[in-house]
Design a protein around this motif. Structure first.
Motif: not given
Length: 327
Positions: A192-203, A207-211, A215-216
């Motif tokens: 996930f770390n590198h997949l996020v870095q390949l997109t523009k949605l780095t934050r 944040i969405g996954c952590a939230s 909650c779960v």
């Protein structure tokens, strides 16, 4: 009983920390004897974590340290590896009592596959998917991800190997999948770390996954906490009986058995005290007696449960605050 609770919490600390140390190759700026001692201790505890995880970590530890291009990092290869081996040997040589008490058979392949799907199926699917996606990105976009793809593959393979080792075990409680789940979680995080870095949605994505995970986890915790209190009430009753016997110099005690509160219980499908007058032949009873310095510990399910302090029946302070905000 106390040892099992301690071991479960210890597993969480040493497995997670060792994985993080291996992943980022942390080395202090100056050579420190304290850091070396800490690494050796953590390696020892990791080797003694569980029968199906210990040998995997011995192999992982050696090759990860030995293959590093950092000479300062490689100097921990043999101390960590031999410490890991020592922990595993001590675990194996001191676990013959419980192993001998098991009546079930080995080679429960169908059960192992079903439990793998139940406890790690989603994580395994995500890990394999991320490895595939990163491999495609690495090939077509010519991004150098070989090292991280290899690490993710190694961790995933380690998870499968630790599950495969359970074929030889006569008893397969859910807690034995803890190590393989940790391997898969770290493999997914790397992907996930590198997949996020390949997109523009780095934050937004982290944040969405952590939230979502928070909650779960919060909902699951509030559901399970009251159920686990019934386990602790029985543990508390047995502990108080043993401490009271020590105080009044008595050698024999009667304690209640443990109820199977839910799947998240540390005692779920795990050997516990057994009924019988020949307690010297009952491994768990003998262990508890020696731990508290007693002669015999007898199981008595008719024994009244001792009430625990009211403060222990409440959720931790932070959970109560969150519940107040929600409501």
């Amino acid at each position: 009983m106390a040892f099992r609770k301690f071991q479960l919490s210890l597993d969480t600390v040493d497995l997670s920390w060792i994985l993080l140390v291996l992943r980022w190759q942390y080395i202090p700026r100056k050579h420190s004897g304290i850091f070396t001692f800490l690494i050796i201790v953590l390696a020892f505890l990791t080797g003694a974590t569980n029968e199906n995880i210990g040998p995997i970590f011995i192999i992982l530890t050696y090759f990860y340290y030995a293959s590093s291009s950092n000479s300062e990092f490689r100097q921990y290869t043999y101390p960590s590896t031999f410490s890991c081996i020592a922990g595993f040997i001590i675990l194996i040589t001191h676990n013959t009592g419980e192993a001998a008490s098991e009546k079930e058979r080995a080679f429960q392949i169908r059960l192992i596959i079903e439990q793998l799907v139940q406890y790690g199926g989603i994580l395994l699917t995500i890990a394999l998917s991320l490895i595939l996606i990163l491999s495609i990105q690495n090939h077509f976009r010519r991004i150098n991800l070989n090292n991280d793809i290899l690490i993710a593959e190694l961790l995933t393979a380690s998870a499968l190997a630790s599950v495969g080792a359970l074929i030889l075990s006569p008893q397969i409680p859910p807690r034995t999948y803890f190590g393989s789940v940790i391997f898969l979680i770290v493999a997914c995080l790397i992907g996930f770390n590198h997949l996020v870095q390949l997109t523009k949605l780095t934050r937004i994505i982290p944040i969405g996954c952590a939230s979502f995970i928070s909650c779960v986890a919060f909902q699951r915790y509030t559901d399970v906490y009251p159920q686990l209190l019934s386990n602790y009430e029985r543990f508390y009753t047995a502990e108080q009986a043993a401490l009271n016997a020590q105080k009044h110099h008595r050698n024999d005690i009667y304690v209640p058995g443990m109820n199977d509160a839910c799947n998240y219980s540390a005692y779920h499908e795990t050997a516990y005290l057994e009924a019988g007058n020949e307690t010297d032949m009952l491994w768990e009873n003998t262990w508890m007696a020696k731990y508290y310095g007693l002669r015999h510990v007898y199981l008595d399910n008719q024994m009244p449960i001792k009430p625990i302090p009211a403060s222990l029946k409440e959720y931790p302070w932070i959970i109560r605050k969150i519940q107040t905000l929600i409501h």
